[in-house]
Design an enzyme around this catalytic site. Structure first.
Site, PDB file in Angstrom:
ATOM      1  CG  HIS A 135      37.883  45.126  39.117  1.00 23.51           C
ATOM      2  ND1 HIS A 135      37.011  44.337  38.397  1.00 23.51           N
ATOM      3  CD2 HIS A 135      38.540  45.876  38.199  1.00 23.51           C
ATOM      4  CE1 HIS A 135      37.121  44.602  37.117  1.00 23.51           C
ATOM      5  NE2 HIS A 135      38.038  45.543  36.958  1.00 23.51           N
ATOM      6  CG  ASP A 150      39.267  49.493  35.844  1.00 25.82           C
ATOM      7  OD1 ASP A 150      39.375  48.262  35.984  1.00 25.82           O
ATOM      8  OD2 ASP A 150      38.537  50.027  34.981  1.00 25.82           O
ATOM      9  CG  HIS A 153      34.126  47.649  36.374  1.00 27.75           C
ATOM     10  ND1 HIS A 153      34.975  48.504  37.036  1.00 27.75           N
ATOM     11  CD2 HIS A 153      34.899  47.002  35.465  1.00 27.75           C
ATOM     12  CE1 HIS A 153      36.199  48.398  36.545  1.00 27.75           C
ATOM     13  NE2 HIS A 153      36.183  47.476  35.589  1.00 27.75           N
ATOM     14  NE  ARG A 183      40.785  49.548  31.460  1.00 22.89           N
ATOM     15  CZ  ARG A 183      41.115  48.847  32.537  1.00 22.89           C
ATOM     16  NH1 ARG A 183      40.350  47.850  32.937  1.00 22.89           N
ATOM     17  NH2 ARG A 183      42.200  49.144  33.213  1.00 22.89           N
TER      18      ARG A 183
HETATM   19  C1  SIN Z   1      37.306  45.604  32.792  1.00 25.45           C
HETATM   20  O1  SIN Z   1      37.818  46.647  32.396  1.00 25.45           O
HETATM   21  O2  SIN Z   1      37.334  45.267  33.971  1.00 25.45           O
HETATM   22  C2  SIN Z   1      36.620  44.687  31.790  1.00 25.45           C
HETATM   23  C3  SIN Z   1      35.209  45.056  31.576  1.00 25.45           C
HETATM   24  C4  SIN Z   1      34.563  44.212  30.507  1.00 25.45           C
HETATM   25  O3  SIN Z   1      35.255  43.585  29.694  1.00 25.45           O
HETATM   26  O4  SIN Z   1      33.334  44.206  30.441  1.00 25.45           O
END
Ligand code: SIN
Length: 287
Positions: A108, A110, A263, A278
């Site tokens: 995806h 973000d 990612h 995050r």
């Molecule tokens: C994400 O922000 O999609 C999670 C990434 C992760 O936990 O490695």
């Protein structure tokens, strides 16, 4: 002030670099320019050894890149710091999850499901398991560049629908664990339409902007044609040569550019703690 020890080193093939010798909690303008340049050049960067990155410092650094998103999953925000989404398998004293344990275990970009999707995301590793729990990144410039001319021409003016709520039910999301939202939270997230190919506002390069996590259909195509084209574009996006897999070190602050990357988080042994903070910087409307 810049110390002269700053270094940027490519870790992947085209994307993924590490930055050493900078302290994001006390970053001067020269080092800010270096970090920002590295992000544009490599798409995803791991700024190593950020031992002083308090929530306040992470928020302050993130704000230098743009306005911050307050994530819709309000129950996983850091108390007192709603700009920080906790991605974690930690439990509070009463056994409740403090964060979103299985966030993003699917390809995806973000918050592509909002009108102004994320420019970049910044994920800070406070605790990591001894192995696994890597994060994979796919180079969406390379995905676009690798398409044959006829496909590039076909998709040049197409648009696609992105939806958080609808993607729950989509076959592309099969098996993906999402943050459960209330009906009110879902109502805050109507479908949005974005171009299938976007031009990066800072580099000017073209990148594919569809992702299996949130892109539900191509506007103006039949269901079958839409599914088939999206399937082909998703497949083209995740060729192994386009992927950088980040192996986390404690105190890495990894920053990725959602305008040209997808990612995918990967699992780990949940008897170990993986605890991350995050922040998400709001970007432009894709064009
Ligand atoms: C994400 O922000 O999609 C999670 C990434 C992760 O936990 O490695």
């Amino acid at each position: 002030m810049a110390t002269g020890t700053e270094q940027v080193r490519l870790l992947g093939r085209s994307i993924g670099a590490e930055v050493v010798g900078v302290d994001l909690a006390e970053l001067d303008e020269n080092d800010f320019v270096l970090v920002h340049r590295a992000l544009l050049d490599y798409g995803v960067i791991a700024v190593r050894d950020q031992t002083n990155l308090t929530p306040e410092a992470q928020i302050a650094f993130s704000r230098r890149l743009g306005d911050l998103e307050i994530h819709v999953a309000a129950h996983f925000l850091l108390p007192g710091h709603p700009e920080i989404l906790q991605i974690s398998n930690k439990k509070s004293a009463d056994g409740a999850a403090v964060g979103f344990e299985e966030a993003g275990r699917y390809w995806h970009s973000d918050i592509s499901y909002v009108e102004r999707p994320a420019m970049c995301s910044l994920l800070y590793a406070l605790e990591i398991p001894p192995s696994d729990g890597d994060t994979m990144f796919a180079d969406m410039y390379a995905a676009y560049d690798g398409l044959d001319g006829a496909t590039q021409k076909r998709i040049a003016d197409l648009t696609a629908v992105h939806s958080y709520a609808a993607s729950f039910a989509g076959e592309t999301a099969a098996g993906a664990n999402r943050a459960t939202l209330t009906d009110d939270q879902k109502a805050m997230l109507p479908e949005v339409v974005h171009p299938v190919v976007r031009s990066h506002p800072e580099t000017g390069r073209k990148a594919l902007f569809v992702n299996p996590g949130f892109t539900t259909r191509i506007v103006g195509l039949s269901d079958d044609d839409s599914r088939s084209l999206l399937g082909a574009l998703f497949k083209a996006s995740v060729h192994s040569q386009n992927i950088y897999t980040h192996k986390w070190r404690r105190h890495d602050l990894v920053i990725w550019d959602n305008r040209c990357l997808m990612h995918h988080a990967t699992p780990y042994d949940s008897s170990y703690i993986r605890h991350m903070h995050r922040t998400t910087v709001i970007g432009d409307r894709p064009v």
